[in-house]
Design an enzyme around this catalytic site. Structure first.
Site, PDB file in Angstrom:
ATOM      1  N   GLU A  43      42.346  48.695  46.804  1.00 39.73           N
ATOM      2  CA  GLU A  43      41.740  50.060  47.340  1.00 39.73           C
ATOM      3  C   GLU A  43      41.622  49.923  48.863  1.00 39.73           C
ATOM      4  O   GLU A  43      42.059  51.031  49.603  1.00 39.73           O
ATOM      5  CB  GLU A  43      40.312  50.488  46.746  1.00 39.73           C
ATOM      6  CG  GLU A  43      40.934  50.739  45.227  1.00 39.73           C
ATOM      7  CD  GLU A  43      39.616  51.112  44.133  1.00 39.73           C
ATOM      8  OE1 GLU A  43      39.346  52.140  43.656  1.00 39.73           O
ATOM      9  OE2 GLU A  43      38.846  50.160  44.263  1.00 39.73           O
ATOM     10  N   GLU A  77      40.657  48.034  36.222  1.00 40.09           N
ATOM     11  CA  GLU A  77      39.356  48.327  35.734  1.00 40.09           C
ATOM     12  C   GLU A  77      39.169  48.844  34.384  1.00 40.09           C
ATOM     13  O   GLU A  77      38.055  48.728  33.682  1.00 40.09           O
ATOM     14  CB  GLU A  77      38.544  49.621  36.796  1.00 40.09           C
ATOM     15  CG  GLU A  77      38.421  49.131  37.977  1.00 40.09           C
ATOM     16  CD  GLU A  77      39.637  49.269  39.033  1.00 40.09           C
ATOM     17  OE1 GLU A  77      38.988  48.929  40.226  1.00 40.09           O
ATOM     18  OE2 GLU A  77      40.652  49.125  38.643  1.00 40.09           O
TER      19      GLU A  77
END
Length: 279
Positions: free
Chosen positions: A133, A154
């Site tokens: 990210e 995730e």
């Protein structure tokens, strides 16, 4: 509470000292600033790492001596396996709420993306969760041609990306590739990352930091105001109409017409020499 990053096995999280004296190492060389996560081999992004970035980045972005930024990690094993999950309770306590905890991460990544200084990320070994990210907020990404594992896994932890991954990844690689990576929890290598447009170049892992420095120096040699103008026009163009972008470009043209660098560029062209900008 949603946070997650990384190596879904949890292995990297067991033996980390949560109170490192220096969460990253910082240096400036030839107008290129480098932030290197100082937690090898996994280079987990601790709450101190984010806190320090938020504190220091405004000064770095305002420093005329810094014309490009490199984000990397110590060693050559992993750029970052993401956040240290054990620190979530402490991070939430520091921030005051789960929402404030994650909002801080959005603020830091927004500074990287919209701060007006080109940022370059090096992707090698694990680049997972927050370890992808943060690079997604950068303007250039280099990947190791061997050994990289890049993804937002995730889902494997029963949750979703929380640092802007699901917002930025589709803008970089398109909806279908983003859905494929996120919903399946896929970790891709450098070659696939290059194929789908996630990274700009493939580089041997032992040369990736040097290559990032070279690209940073190439950008640093360009006229600083013109570089910032182009970042203003291009970053976030997805949210603007073509007419708005054309208007932004016209503003940039006018702002750069009478600069010393514009005069230097024209004189260098006429004199058949290389221009020397930012004098």
């Amino acid at each position: 509470m949603n946070e997650f990053c990384a190596a879904a096995s949890g292995g990297p999280h067991r033996n980390l000292d949560m109170h490192m004296a220096d969460p990253y190492l910082y240096s400036v060389n030839n107008h290129v600033a480098t932030f290197s996560i100082n937690a090898a081999p996994w280079n987990l992004m601790t709450i101190d790492y984010i806190d320090r970035l938020e504190e220091q980045l405004p000064d770095v972005l305002a420093d005329d001596n810094v014309r490009a930024i490199v984000f990397t990690g110590e060693g050559l094993d992993h750029f970052s396996a993401g956040m240290n999950l054990k620190q979530i309770p402490e991070g939430v306590k520091r921030a005051g709420s789960p929402e404030a905890f994650f909002t801080q991460r959005h603020r830091v990544l927004d500074m990287i993306e919209n701060g007006g200084t080109p940022a370059i990320a090096t992707l090698f070994g694990y680049c997972l969760g927050g370890g992808l990210e943060l690079p997604l907020a950068c303007h250039f990404r280099l990947a190791a041609d061997n050994g990289a594992q890049i993804g937002l896994p995730e889902m494997d932890l029963g949750s979703v990306p929380a640092w802007g991954g699901s917002a930025r990844l589709p803008r970089v690689v398109g909806r279908d590739h983003a859905l494929d990576m996120i919903l399946r929890g896929r970790k891709i290598d450098g070659a696939e990352a290059y194929r789908i447009g996630l990274v700009n170049e493939l580089v041997a892992v032992d040369a990736i930091k040097e290559r990032a420095q070279v690209i940073g120096e190439e950008i640093a040699a360009q006229p600083r105001q013109a570089v910032k103008s182009m970042l203003d026009v291009i970053v976030g163009f997805e949210q603007r109409t073509l007419a708005q972008s054309l208007s932004d470009e016209a503003v940039a043209v006018t702002a750069n017409l009478a600069t010393a660098d514009a005069r230097e560029g024209m004189m260098a062209f006429m004199e058949k020499r290389r221009p020397v900008f930012n004098q």
